[in-house]
Write a protein that holds these residues in place. Structure first.
Motif, PDB file in Angstrom:
ATOM      1  N   PRO A   1      28.829  35.442  16.777  1.00  0.00           N
ATOM      2  CA  PRO A   1      27.759  35.038  15.862  1.00  0.00           C
ATOM      3  C   PRO A   1      26.367  35.141  16.483  1.00  0.00           C
ATOM      4  O   PRO A   1      25.417  35.518  15.806  1.00  0.00           O
ATOM      5  CB  PRO A   1      28.102  33.581  15.534  1.00  0.00           C
ATOM      6  CG  PRO A   1      29.560  33.438  15.814  1.00  0.00           C
ATOM      7  CD  PRO A   1      29.823  34.366  16.967  1.00  0.00           C
ATOM      8  N   LEU A   2      26.226  34.787  17.767  1.00  0.00           N
ATOM      9  CA  LEU A   2      24.926  34.875  18.429  1.00  0.00           C
ATOM     10  C   LEU A   2      24.419  36.307  18.399  1.00  0.00           C
ATOM     11  O   LEU A   2      25.112  37.240  18.812  1.00  0.00           O
ATOM     12  CB  LEU A   2      25.037  34.401  19.881  1.00  0.00           C
ATOM     13  CG  LEU A   2      25.133  32.896  20.100  1.00  0.00           C
ATOM     14  CD1 LEU A   2      25.273  32.591  21.578  1.00  0.00           C
ATOM     15  CD2 LEU A   2      23.948  32.173  19.515  1.00  0.00           C
ATOM     16  N   GLY A   3      23.196  36.483  17.922  1.00  0.00           N
ATOM     17  CA  GLY A   3      22.640  37.822  17.817  1.00  0.00           C
ATOM     18  C   GLY A   3      23.142  38.594  16.624  1.00  0.00           C
ATOM     19  O   GLY A   3      22.785  39.760  16.452  1.00  0.00           O
ATOM     20  N   SER A   4      23.993  37.973  15.800  1.00  0.00           N
ATOM     21  CA  SER A   4      24.580  38.625  14.607  1.00  0.00           C
ATOM     22  C   SER A   4      25.326  39.905  14.971  1.00  0.00           C
ATOM     23  O   SER A   4      25.238  40.913  14.272  1.00  0.00           O
ATOM     24  CB  SER A   4      23.486  38.905  13.565  1.00  0.00           C
ATOM     25  OG  SER A   4      22.887  37.704  13.126  1.00  0.00           O
ATOM     26  N   PHE A   5      26.084  39.861  16.065  1.00  0.00           N
ATOM     27  CA  PHE A   5      26.934  40.985  16.455  1.00  0.00           C
ATOM     28  C   PHE A   5      28.302  40.810  15.784  1.00  0.00           C
ATOM     29  O   PHE A   5      29.262  40.365  16.406  1.00  0.00           O
ATOM     30  CB  PHE A   5      27.085  41.047  17.976  1.00  0.00           C
ATOM     31  CG  PHE A   5      25.806  41.348  18.703  1.00  0.00           C
ATOM     32  CD1 PHE A   5      25.183  42.573  18.569  1.00  0.00           C
ATOM     33  CD2 PHE A   5      25.216  40.391  19.525  1.00  0.00           C
ATOM     34  CE1 PHE A   5      23.996  42.856  19.242  1.00  0.00           C
ATOM     35  CE2 PHE A   5      24.039  40.656  20.197  1.00  0.00           C
ATOM     36  CZ  PHE A   5      23.425  41.892  20.056  1.00  0.00           C
ATOM     37  N   PHE A   6      28.372  41.166  14.518  1.00  0.00           N
ATOM     38  CA  PHE A   6      29.593  40.918  13.750  1.00  0.00           C
ATOM     39  C   PHE A   6      30.603  42.058  13.821  1.00  0.00           C
ATOM     40  O   PHE A   6      31.716  41.921  13.330  1.00  0.00           O
ATOM     41  CB  PHE A   6      29.241  40.615  12.292  1.00  0.00           C
ATOM     42  CG  PHE A   6      28.562  39.282  12.122  1.00  0.00           C
ATOM     43  CD1 PHE A   6      29.284  38.104  12.203  1.00  0.00           C
ATOM     44  CD2 PHE A   6      27.194  39.214  11.915  1.00  0.00           C
ATOM     45  CE1 PHE A   6      28.660  36.868  12.059  1.00  0.00           C
ATOM     46  CE2 PHE A   6      26.553  37.986  11.775  1.00  0.00           C
ATOM     47  CZ  PHE A   6      27.295  36.815  11.849  1.00  0.00           C
ATOM     48  N   GLY A   7      30.245  43.179  14.450  1.00  0.00           N
ATOM     49  CA  GLY A   7      31.205  44.249  14.672  1.00  0.00           C
ATOM     50  C   GLY A   7      31.481  45.090  13.448  1.00  0.00           C
ATOM     51  O   GLY A   7      30.810  44.992  12.416  1.00  0.00           O
TER      52      GLY A   7
END
Length: 243
Positions: free
Chosen positions: A111-117
């Motif tokens: 979730p941190l940095g919106s790295f949702f893949g």
């Protein structure tokens, strides 16, 4: 794992198989590894769910003890299990995943940095969303094992975002739901009251065989410390969640 399974001396100590009674595999210190190939579960989407709830003692505290003195028959009533909310404890558990692909690409889904893949493109790992309030459904990561030839290794971890460490006050559990076969359960049941992060399990692709290994290693830092512990080699900075 059933009670009788634990008494069998002749079983292999490393690999564990599912329990017919619960249709689940519990990865423990004694049985830390399971092969997805041997379970017929090395294809499709692997769902990885984080859930947690407060310990009953933290929810009810001394009020239950005093209540038993006034109403002794309450001892025969089962405890009510509640999912935690911000009103119960100020904690926000998040799930994340470090990945390394066979082409050398490395990164993180969190979730941190919106790295949702992304599930259908590299890294073939996707976070469904960020649950900040401990809902019963928890948080879920999906891994597309139909692209397993592109995945070298994964490390799924749990961390407490910017709030009071409270791993010892929660019943946290990570459950893997393969496309086939029994689910795989890993309890975060070790006492680590000051820890902020925990490496829960690793998934490795060794010559086409996908193995899940219980790690459950608590650290007092965050992702950078997990990175050093498992040799990922990424550069880290302070991250924030979008409001």
């Amino acid at each position: 794992m059933s009670f009788w399974d634990g008494l069998r001396r002749g079983r292999a100590a490393q690999f564990e198989s599912g329990s017919a009674a619960t249709n689940a595999i519990a990865l423990t210190k004694r049985h830390p590894v399971v092969s997805l190939n041997r379970q017929g579960a090395a294809t499709g989407n692997l769902r990885v769910n984080l859930s947690w709830r407060m310990r009953t003692s933290d929810i009810e505290g001394r009020s239950r003890q005093s209540g038993l003195l006034r109403h002794p028959f309450k001892m025969f009533k089962p405890d009510v299990v509640q999912a935690h909310t911000q009103g119960v404890v100020n904690v926000d558990l998040d799930i994340g995943c470090l990945y390394e692909l066979t082409d050398g690409a490395k990164g993180v889904v969190q979730p941190l940095g919106s790295f949702f893949g992304n599930l259908n493109a590299p890294p073939y790992v996707k976070l469904s969303g960020d649950d900040r309030f401990g809902a019963p459904s928890g948080e879920t990561i999906y891994v597309n094992l139909d692209h397993r030839e592109s995945i070298k290794r994964l490390l799924v971890f749990v961390y407490i975002y910017d709030q009071t460490p409270a791993f010892d006050r929660t019943h946290a559990k990570v459950t893997l739901y393969p496309s086939n076969g029994p689910r795989i359960e890993i309890e975060l049941d070790e006492r680590a009251p000051q820890a902020r992060s925990c490496a829960v399990f690793s998934l490795e692709n060794v010559k086409g065989e996908l193995t899940v290994r219980r790690e459950v290693k608590f650290v007092y830092g965050f992702q950078a410390e997990l990175d050093r512990l498992f040799g990922w080699g990424l550069q880290w900075g302070r991250g924030y969640k979008s409001k």
